[in-house]
Every structure is written in structure tokens, then in C-alpha cells.
Design a protein around this motif. Structure first.
Motif, PDB file in Angstrom:
ATOM      1  N   ASP A  59     -16.658  76.989  23.700  1.00  0.00           N
ATOM      2  CA  ASP A  59     -15.409  77.285  23.593  1.00  0.00           C
ATOM      3  C   ASP A  59     -14.453  76.030  23.144  1.00  0.00           C
ATOM      4  O   ASP A  59     -14.790  74.957  23.470  1.00  0.00           O
ATOM      5  CB  ASP A  59     -14.474  77.464  25.025  1.00  0.00           C
ATOM      6  CG  ASP A  59     -15.010  78.896  25.454  1.00  0.00           C
ATOM      7  OD1 ASP A  59     -15.153  79.783  24.803  1.00  0.00           O
ATOM      8  OD2 ASP A  59     -14.849  78.955  26.592  1.00  0.00           O
TER       9      ASP A  59
ATOM     10  N   THR B 256      -7.908  79.186  22.016  1.00  0.00           N
ATOM     11  CA  THR B 256      -9.146  78.823  22.088  1.00  0.00           C
ATOM     12  C   THR B 256     -10.108  79.935  21.613  1.00  0.00           C
ATOM     13  O   THR B 256      -9.789  81.051  21.300  1.00  0.00           O
ATOM     14  CB  THR B 256      -9.695  79.027  23.766  1.00  0.00           C
ATOM     15  OG1 THR B 256      -8.935  78.254  24.566  1.00  0.00           O
ATOM     16  CG2 THR B 256     -11.171  78.612  23.815  1.00  0.00           C
ATOM     17  N   LEU B 257     -11.178  79.182  20.763  1.00  0.00           N
ATOM     18  CA  LEU B 257     -11.965  79.799  19.871  1.00  0.00           C
ATOM     19  C   LEU B 257     -13.322  79.759  20.432  1.00  0.00           C
ATOM     20  O   LEU B 257     -13.871  78.669  20.713  1.00  0.00           O
ATOM     21  CB  LEU B 257     -11.911  79.263  18.285  1.00  0.00           C
ATOM     22  CG  LEU B 257     -12.748  79.788  17.377  1.00  0.00           C
ATOM     23  CD1 LEU B 257     -12.293  81.013  16.864  1.00  0.00           C
ATOM     24  CD2 LEU B 257     -12.877  78.726  16.318  1.00  0.00           C
TER      25      LEU B 257
ATOM     26  N   VAL C 159     -18.244  83.837  14.972  1.00  0.00           N
ATOM     27  CA  VAL C 159     -17.132  83.628  15.692  1.00  0.00           C
ATOM     28  C   VAL C 159     -17.283  84.939  16.838  1.00  0.00           C
ATOM     29  O   VAL C 159     -17.052  85.991  16.415  1.00  0.00           O
ATOM     30  CB  VAL C 159     -15.704  83.904  14.902  1.00  0.00           C
ATOM     31  CG1 VAL C 159     -14.328  84.310  15.732  1.00  0.00           C
ATOM     32  CG2 VAL C 159     -15.891  83.091  13.946  1.00  0.00           C
TER      33      VAL C 159
ATOM     34  N   CYS D 230      -9.001  79.047  10.690  1.00  0.00           N
ATOM     35  CA  CYS D 230      -8.171  80.156  11.333  1.00  0.00           C
ATOM     36  C   CYS D 230      -6.977  80.143  10.608  1.00  0.00           C
ATOM     37  O   CYS D 230      -6.448  79.100  10.357  1.00  0.00           O
ATOM     38  CB  CYS D 230      -8.235  79.901  12.640  1.00  0.00           C
ATOM     39  SG  CYS D 230      -9.778  79.768  13.599  1.00  0.00           S
TER      40      CYS D 230
ATOM     41  N   CYS E  15     -10.203  84.190  12.384  1.00  0.00           N
ATOM     42  CA  CYS E  15     -10.971  83.041  12.084  1.00  0.00           C
ATOM     43  C   CYS E  15     -12.452  83.316  11.477  1.00  0.00           C
ATOM     44  O   CYS E  15     -12.894  84.529  11.806  1.00  0.00           O
ATOM     45  CB  CYS E  15     -11.490  82.382  13.493  1.00  0.00           C
ATOM     46  SG  CYS E  15      -9.721  81.953  14.568  1.00  0.00           S
TER      47      CYS E  15
ATOM     48  N   GLN F 294     -11.551  85.298  18.849  1.00  0.00           N
ATOM     49  CA  GLN F 294     -10.694  84.412  18.435  1.00  0.00           C
ATOM     50  C   GLN F 294      -9.420  84.572  19.054  1.00  0.00           C
ATOM     51  O   GLN F 294      -9.004  85.408  19.877  1.00  0.00           O
ATOM     52  CB  GLN F 294     -10.609  84.861  16.900  1.00  0.00           C
ATOM     53  CG  GLN F 294     -10.181  86.220  16.855  1.00  0.00           C
ATOM     54  CD  GLN F 294     -10.593  86.638  15.173  1.00  0.00           C
ATOM     55  OE1 GLN F 294     -11.166  86.065  14.482  1.00  0.00           O
ATOM     56  NE2 GLN F 294     -10.141  87.955  14.909  1.00  0.00           N
TER      57      GLN F 294
ATOM     58  N   GLN G 283      -4.525  85.577  15.605  1.00  0.00           N
ATOM     59  CA  GLN G 283      -5.199  84.656  14.262  1.00  0.00           C
ATOM     60  C   GLN G 283      -6.591  85.275  14.241  1.00  0.00           C
ATOM     61  O   GLN G 283      -7.337  86.254  14.927  1.00  0.00           O
ATOM     62  CB  GLN G 283      -5.787  83.348  14.961  1.00  0.00           C
ATOM     63  CG  GLN G 283      -4.693  82.503  15.396  1.00  0.00           C
ATOM     64  CD  GLN G 283      -4.811  81.185  15.839  1.00  0.00           C
ATOM     65  OE1 GLN G 283      -5.638  80.387  15.258  1.00  0.00           O
ATOM     66  NE2 GLN G 283      -4.141  80.559  16.661  1.00  0.00           N
TER      67      GLN G 283
END
Length: 569
Positions: free
Chosen positions: A15, A4-5, A38, A68, A47, A41, A45
Motif C-alpha cells: 500500500d 492509498t494506492l 495497480v 494517478c 492510476c 486505486q 482517481q
């Protein structure tokens, strides 16, 4: 899958988990300063908002892209599973780039023990070393992104390692020619007249650009909606079709229009970065693609079957010229949306040496997800997310029908929700065979792994099911056979070991049409030796899984992530 970002803009936050559009609430007026950030992250990862993002909120509602990439981490060691061949690049990266415009591509790698690690060994232009910091590399996926400063021959050399205890290593060089003359541009405000086709003076239609292209050129479409009609792709004209980086290009099909690819000569045909809508029966047809067909970062928005009997699908491969396989496909990082009718994401005949990975399927009410129907050879299905609702549950998320035999299929690290994996449902003649099919490290939730006639026919062998998670109390974890006689050599034709099975059902295996082949756990484990504790399998009622949808899996930090199911650190 499962990552989830968290994004912010002004006071709003959201999200993002699935690869789909998102909108902030409250909305910011068009023309206001872009404040996309962002906030958090996924672990492992990195992003960032795209370098091509505008300075202000777009007036036309166009999306802003966030990229990402996986970052290097300590290596992991995966359990030994078959096949464990030498590492190989089955599909190379795109071999041309436009100077001054961002280039992105990704190889198709098979062999060894997944997952892989990628590192840059060297990066040259005209034989002169370049700054490797100018290249973005996804450590896990092998996705490469850079902007060529000028024309010339770039050579990028990657080192690829697998996750075996005895780690396999492959060093592979990719040549990328940066040349403006290799590209034609199309834009909705362009003009179809001679002397155009440049980035500054584009053509207007895809059909005109294709008719006036050379075989070694690529066609780049700028943002907007196009009505291309029927598109036939062959070796005499351009066969690479790309969306301009970080722009949304929509191809509207319909009324029988489709993209047909017939290619015998390298390099592989490519369709990358576009949205496709209005699919009737088939969207992209391989007719055939002996030299390969790459479909990457394509969103199939919607489709509809016009004839349920004729294998409707977003991507279809003909099968009408005998036993030799004729299609070689790389289907990578695509989204398959709603399809109305008895269709699939793919229906493939005579496909071989194909790689289908990192695709997202949310098809709605259909028969299944991927259908590898006839004469499959050495195809790999890896890291796909296939989801159906409770109301549209089915057994055919990945279906290998083996209508005309199948050999050496590799199905691993997929996440399937309300759908399953099914082998051999159309391999019902005793002369039909399925050989060396490896199904491992998949997570199957609210469905099962099915095996009909194919794996158990007299000359079939080598169906291996291991290191999967099968979680479903309402169904036995395995099923099939369809009232045929239980083969005397069942224990040698099939192996099932090292699986995590969450089930309280009294049956381990349920015959799909009658009760003659129903097997209790005592028979499954005691008579045949399948899924015994000694083999590494665990059968129990308590659920170790957390999350829902794409976040379904073992808890973060669970040491079994490298041993069971689709997830790994």
C-alpha cells in the motif's frame, strides 16, 4: 492526502500512501519481466503504470513510476469563504515541449471557492484541431500530460470552474511550442564539447550546458547524480531545468553551493522533477524572482543549517531592498525531507502573489514548516501536508510572522499533524499590521491556531478563521497575544466561526507568556461571539476523525467533508 494506492508485483503487494519510495517483499531479480500492476486505486482517481516503464525489472534499482489523475465526478458546492475573487491563472504552464518526449505541466490557479474543476475545451496544432483523447488531464489538479507528435505550436484551452453556489468559470488558453532547438540535454556519460547538447549527444555537466545555453532554452538532465556546484540563474541564459520524464536526477549540493535565481523577465524560471541533496543552509535562493520562480515535483532529500540565525531553509527568498515585494513563487507538488537545525521548508521575505500547494513536509526536528516571514502580499498556502512526530511537535507548521506587515494571506485546505498555524509572531511594533488573512478548511491535529501581536495591532483587521477542524485536548485550540493588552476592538479584528473543535480544555484561548489574556469558553463565546453554535461552530470532546498521518480526516461519506477541514469528495 488520505488516498492509498495498492500495487502488486508477482505474489507481493504493498500500500502506497505518502509520495515516497516503496519496495516489494519478496524482491524480484533484476532482469525478470516487469509485472507491476495497480490492484486498487483511490476513489475518484485513475492510476496506471507509466508508459515509459521498462519491460524488465531495472538492474540499477531505479524506480518505476505510477501516475494517478483525478477523474470527473459530480460537482460539489462549498460554503462561502473569503477571499472570493475572480478566478485567475497566476502561473501558466511550461511553454515549451520536445517532440516525441512526454510533456507534463500544471497551471497555478487562484480565486473563487476551492476546489476547482478542469476540462479540455480544445487542443490544436498549428490551428488544426487535434484528438483530445491524446491528452491526459487531472480533473481536480489541472495537470496536463501529452506527447507532442511533431514540432509546431500547440494551443490547449482549459475551462476552469470553482465550487461556489454561483459557479465561477474561467476559460484559459496555453501556448506550448514544440521545438527540439529549445532544449539542451545533459547526461552523466555525455561530453562537454562544442556541437553537442542534443538528446543523442548530450553534454556532461550542468555548468557547461548553462554557459553554452540561450535564454529561451531549457536544460534537460538524464538520470544520474550530478555535482553542479553553485548555479546562478538569470535572464541571459537558460532558466528552465527539467529532469527527463520518469527518470531520477539527483543534484548534490554542499559546501555552500546552492541554486540562485535572479529573474526580471518572463517566462518564470523553472526547476522541475529533480532530487536535491546535501543542502547547506539554503538549497534554492530567490534573489529575487520578479518574473516568477516555479519549483515543481522536486524532492529535497536532506538539509543542514550552518547558521541558525540566518533563516535556514530548503527554499529562501532574500529581503533587503525595501518594502516592494520582489518574489513571485509557485511551489507545487514538492517533497521536503529531513532538515537538521532551526530551519524550515521555506523562509520568504517580500514574497507576493505566490502559490504554495500540494507539498509534503516531513522535516524532522526543526522550528516549523513554511515561514512567510516579512512583507507578505497575496500569498496562498493550499492543500499541503505538514507532519511532525510527537517528539518534535511545534506550533509553526505555517508561520506568517509579518515582520514588515502582511496583507491578504490565504491559508486553506491544509493538513497539519503535530503542528499548527501561527500569525503575527514578529509583528510586535504597534505600527505593524496584518490585514485580511483568511484561514479556513484546515485540519490541525495535536496543535492549535496561534495569533500573537500582529492580528491585534491598532491598524490590523480582517483575520477570519472558519470551517477548520482543530483537534487537541492537551492545548486550548487558540493562543497568542503574548501579554499585550487585550484590544478593545477584538471582536471586530477577529472572527472565528463554523469550526469543528475537538477539545475538553477549559480554555478556548491561552496567552502564550502569561495568564492575563486567557479566555474561558464563556468569555470566548459569550463576550466576543467566537465559535458559537449560532455561528456554525461545534465544540465537543468526542472525536469524529479517523486514520492517522496523511489519512487523518473525517470518515469517507461524512457530509461534513465539504463543510469542515481539508477533505472533500
Amino acid at each position: 492526502m488520505g488516498a492509498t494506492l495498492k500495487l502488486g508485483h508477482g505474489s507481493a503487494a504493498l500500500d502506497a500512501t505518502l509520495n515516497q519510495p516503496y519496495a516489494f517483499a519478496p524482491q524480484v531479480a533484476a532482469g525478470a519481466a516487469l509485472d507491476l500492476r495497480v490492484l486498487a486505486q483511490p476513489v475518484g482517481q485513475s492510476c496506471a503504470v507509466s508508459a515509459g516503464a521498462p519491460a524488465t525489472v531495472p538492474a540499477d534499482g531505479a524506480p518505476v513510476f505510477v501516475h494517478c489523475t483525478h477523474t470527473p465526478a459530480a460537482r460539489i458546492t462549498m460554503p462561502e469563504t473569503l477571499p472570493n475573487a475572480a478566478l485567475a491563472v497566476s502561473f501558466g504552464m511550461r511553454d515549451i515541449a520536445y517532440p516525441g518526449i512526454a510533456y507534463e505541466s500544471r497551471p497555478g490557479v487562484v480565486g473563487g471557492l476551492f476546489p476547482y474543476e478542469y476540462r479540455i475545451k480544445s487542443f490544436t496544432l498549428g490551428g488544426v484541431a487535434q484528438n483530445m483523447a491524446d491528452v491526459s488531464l487531472d480533473w481536480r489538479r489541472g495537470t496536463v500530460r501529452f506527447t507532442p507528435a511533431r514540432e509546431g505550436t500547440y494551443v490547449l484551452t482549459l475551462e476552469i470552474r470553482d465550487s461556489g453556489a454561483a459557479q465561477k468559470t474561467l476559460e484559459q488558453s496555453f501556448t506550448i511550442q514544440s521545438a527540439a532547438s529549445r532544449f539542451l540535454f545533459v547526461a552523466t556519460d555525455g561530453a562537454d564539447t562544442a556541437g553537442r547538447g542534443t538528446v543523442a549527444a548530450p553534454y556532461k555537466t550542468l555548468a557547461y550546458a548553462l554557459a553554452n545555453s540561450a535564454a529561451n532554452q531549457a536544460i534537460v538532465l538524464r538520470k544520474g547524480t550530478y555535482l553542479p556546484g553553485a548555479i546562478r540563474v538569470n535572464d541571459s541564459k537558460a532558466k528552465q531545468f527539467l529532469a527527463y520524464p520518469d527518470e531520477v536526477v539527483t543534484l548534490t549540493l554542499g559546501s555552500g553551493s546552492r541554486i540562485s535565481v535572479n529573474s526580471d523577465l518572463a517566462p518564470a524560471a523553472r526547476i522541475e522533477g529533480v532530487d536535491i541533496t546535501g543542502v547547506k543552509q539554503w538549497g534554492i535562493v530567490s534573489d529575487p524572482s520578479k518574473a516568477g520562480l516555479v519549483v515543481r515535483n522536486v524532492r529535497f532529500l536532506d538539509g543542514e543549517a550552518t547558521d541558525n540565525r540566518e533563516n535556514p531553509a530548503f527554499i529562501h527568498g532574500w529581503g533587503d531592498t525595501g518594502a516592494a515585494w520582489r518574489h513571485k513563487l509557485l511551489l507545487q507538488d514538492n517533497d521536503f525531507g529531513t532538515y537538521v537545525g532551526d530551519g524550515y521548508a521555506t523562509t520568504l521575505f517580500d514574497a507576493g502573489e505566490s502559490l504554495i500547494e500540494n507539498n509534503q513536509l516531513n522535516l524532522g526536528q526543526t522550528f516549523g514548516g513554511f515561514h512567510d516571514k516579512d512583507n507578505s502580499q497575496y500569498n496562498t498556502y493550499r492543500e499541503n501536508y505538514i507532519s511532525f512526530s510527537d517528539a518534535h511537535r511545534n506550533a509553526m507548521g505555517i508561520q506568517v510572522s509579518a515582520q514588515g506587515n502582511s496583507t491578504n494571506l490565504h491559508i486553506h485546505h491544509n493538513l497539519l499533524i503535530n503542528t499548527g498555524i501561527h500569525l503575527g509572531v514578529q509583528c510586535f511594533q504597534t505600527t505593524c499590521y496584518m490585514r485580511d488573512h483568511d484561514v479556513h478548511h484546515n485540519t490541525v491535529v495535536k496543535q492549535r491556531i496561534g495569533m500573537n501581536w500582529g492580528p491585534f495591532n491598532p491598524t490590523s483587521f480582517g483575520t477570519r478563521i472558519s470551517h477548520n477542524i482543530i483537534s487537541n485536548d492537551s492545548l486550548p485550540p487558540y493562543g497568542g497575544l503574548s501579554c499585550q493588552s487585550r484590544p478593545a476592538n477584538l471582536a471586530t479584528q477577529l472572527s472565528a466561526a463554523a469550526n469543528l473543535i475537538e477539545s475538553t480544555h477549559t480554555l478556548a484561548f491561552k496567552d502564550s507568556q502569561c495568564s492575563a489574556n486567557d479566555m474561558t469558553w464563556a468569555v470566548w463565546q459569550g463576550t466576543y461571539g467566537f465559535d458559537t453554535p449560532a455561528s456554525g461552530s461545534t465544540v465537543g470532546a468526542s472525536s469524529a476523525l479517523t486514520g492517522s498521518g496523511p489519512t487523518t480526516g473525517l470518515p469517507a461519506g461524512d457530509t461534513r467533508r465539504t463543510r469542515r477541514g481539508h477533505q472533500y469528495p
